[in-house]
Write an enzyme that holds these catalytic residues in place. Structure first.
Site, PDB file in Angstrom:
ATOM      1  N   ARG A  70       0.818  -1.193   0.000  1.00  0.00           N
ATOM      2  CA  ARG A  70       0.000   0.000   0.000  1.00  0.00           C
ATOM      3  C   ARG A  70       0.858   1.252   0.000  1.00  0.00           C
ATOM      4  O   ARG A  70       2.008   1.239   0.451  1.00  0.00           O
ATOM      5  CB  ARG A  70      -0.936   0.016   1.213  1.00  0.00           C
ATOM      6  CG  ARG A  70      -0.226   0.148   2.556  1.00  0.00           C
ATOM      7  CD  ARG A  70      -1.200   0.014   3.721  1.00  0.00           C
ATOM      8  NE  ARG A  70      -2.276   0.986   3.643  1.00  0.00           N
ATOM      9  CZ  ARG A  70      -2.180   2.240   4.073  1.00  0.00           C
ATOM     10  NH1 ARG A  70      -1.035   2.683   4.566  1.00  0.00           N
ATOM     11  NH2 ARG A  70      -3.206   3.054   4.010  1.00  0.00           N
ATOM     12  N   LEU A  71       0.282   2.321  -0.518  1.00  0.00           N
ATOM     13  CA  LEU A  71       0.827   3.664  -0.379  1.00  0.00           C
ATOM     14  C   LEU A  71      -0.237   4.493   0.318  1.00  0.00           C
ATOM     15  O   LEU A  71      -1.431   4.346   0.043  1.00  0.00           O
ATOM     16  CB  LEU A  71       1.162   4.273  -1.742  1.00  0.00           C
ATOM     17  CG  LEU A  71       2.338   3.666  -2.514  1.00  0.00           C
ATOM     18  CD1 LEU A  71       2.501   4.379  -3.849  1.00  0.00           C
ATOM     19  CD2 LEU A  71       3.625   3.740  -1.715  1.00  0.00           C
ATOM     20  N   ASP A  72       0.186   5.381   1.199  1.00  0.00           N
ATOM     21  CA  ASP A  72      -0.768   6.229   1.907  1.00  0.00           C
ATOM     22  C   ASP A  72      -1.564   7.078   0.926  1.00  0.00           C
ATOM     23  O   ASP A  72      -1.127   7.333  -0.204  1.00  0.00           O
ATOM     24  CB  ASP A  72      -0.044   7.157   2.892  1.00  0.00           C
ATOM     25  CG  ASP A  72       0.623   6.384   4.021  1.00  0.00           C
ATOM     26  OD1 ASP A  72       0.211   5.232   4.256  1.00  0.00           O
ATOM     27  OD2 ASP A  72       1.537   6.930   4.656  1.00  0.00           O
ATOM     28  N   LYS A  73      -2.706   7.547   1.377  1.00  0.00           N
ATOM     29  CA  LYS A  73      -3.603   8.343   0.535  1.00  0.00           C
ATOM     30  C   LYS A  73      -2.889   9.547  -0.071  1.00  0.00           C
ATOM     31  O   LYS A  73      -3.072   9.863  -1.251  1.00  0.00           O
ATOM     32  CB  LYS A  73      -4.806   8.799   1.358  1.00  0.00           C
ATOM     33  CG  LYS A  73      -5.832   9.611   0.576  1.00  0.00           C
ATOM     34  CD  LYS A  73      -7.020   9.969   1.456  1.00  0.00           C
ATOM     35  CE  LYS A  73      -8.030  10.814   0.688  1.00  0.00           C
ATOM     36  NZ  LYS A  73      -9.202  11.170   1.534  1.00  0.00           N
TER      37      LYS A  73
ATOM     38  N   HIS B 294       2.728   3.672   7.827  1.00  0.00           N
ATOM     39  CA  HIS B 294       3.272   5.033   7.935  1.00  0.00           C
ATOM     40  C   HIS B 294       4.752   5.032   8.318  1.00  0.00           C
ATOM     41  O   HIS B 294       5.228   5.958   8.990  1.00  0.00           O
ATOM     42  CB  HIS B 294       2.485   5.856   8.964  1.00  0.00           C
ATOM     43  CG  HIS B 294       1.070   6.160   8.567  1.00  0.00           C
ATOM     44  ND1 HIS B 294       0.701   6.453   7.272  1.00  0.00           N
ATOM     45  CD2 HIS B 294      -0.052   6.235   9.315  1.00  0.00           C
ATOM     46  CE1 HIS B 294      -0.605   6.685   7.230  1.00  0.00           C
ATOM     47  NE2 HIS B 294      -1.092   6.548   8.455  1.00  0.00           N
TER      48      HIS B 294
END
Length: 226
Positions: A101-104, A183
């Site tokens: 995943r990559l943060d929003k 994060h």
């Protein structure tokens, strides 16, 4: 393989949708028109077309997206825009999911596949797959902070593995890590009393973002990944 399953696996539509297409007499196998979903397709020999478009069956699919900020890394969400919405029509989305995943608010390289085994290998802590980020900082970074980041820092009860820092200028660095905790990059910089103002993933394993434009997608192969 049955023709309707073949068309579905090629991302043309659901079983019901592809059956409707077949009945319209626009599908050919080796230039012979077919109208039954039960027709057999030899994956190694037969050429299947819808009108003049040749369909290519791929058991495993891999795509790289230069993610845009503002989209969450998920296949679906009732409230948020997901990265699946960034994939163009030409991408076969059947069974596709993002790897990791990559943060929003984070941009950059995001890999999609339908191969769970490959995804697991890339994300396994045992594999130590490197990820490189462009990090822009709120404050200037000093040598002490760089040393701490490279040795490992406490991000809330967990000490990160050694990383690599390359200084671009006083407030910009390239940071390479071999983990992918929630994060993590932001927490690492917070641990040295700094703050991330912009984050972009440039490399994931062998895969490099290169000059792929923001929001664009390219197809890659297994040899590009490992």
């Amino acid at each position: 393989m049955r023709l309707d399953k073949f068309l579905t696996e090629c991302g043309i539509g659901t079983r019901r949708e592809v059956k409707d297409i077949i009945t319209k007499d626009v599908v050919t196998i080796n230039n012979k028109r077919v109208s039954s979903p039960k027709e057999k397709v030899d994956l190694g020999k037969d050429v299947v077309k819808i009108r003049e478009t040749i369909l290519e069956y791929k058991e495993n699919r891999f795509y790289v997206l230069n993610k845009v900020a503002g989209f969450i890394t998920a296949t679906e969400d009732p409230k948020e825009k997901t990265v699946m919405e960034l994939l163009p029509k030409w991408v076969n989305k059947k069974d596709l999911f993002p790897v990791g995943r990559l943060d929003k608010d984070t941009e950059g390289l995001l890999l999609f596949t339908n191969n769970g085994k490959i995804a697991h290998e890339l994300l396994s802590p045992k594999k130590h797959v490197n990820k490189t980020y462009l990090v822009k900082l709120l404050k200037e970074i000093d040598e002490k902070s760089v040393k701490l980041l490279e040795e490992g820092v406490d991000i809330g009860g967990y000490v990160t593995k050694p990383s690599k820092v390359q200084i671009i200028n006083n407030t910009e660095i390239f940071l390479t890590i071999s983990e992918g905790r929630f994060h993590q990059v932001k927490k690492m910089l917070e641990s040295v009393e700094n703050k991330v103002t912009y984050l972009k993933r440039l490399q994931f394993g062998k895969l490099k973002l290169g000059d792929l434009p923001l929001g664009e997608v390219k197809e890659v192969t297994l040899t590009d990944i490992f």
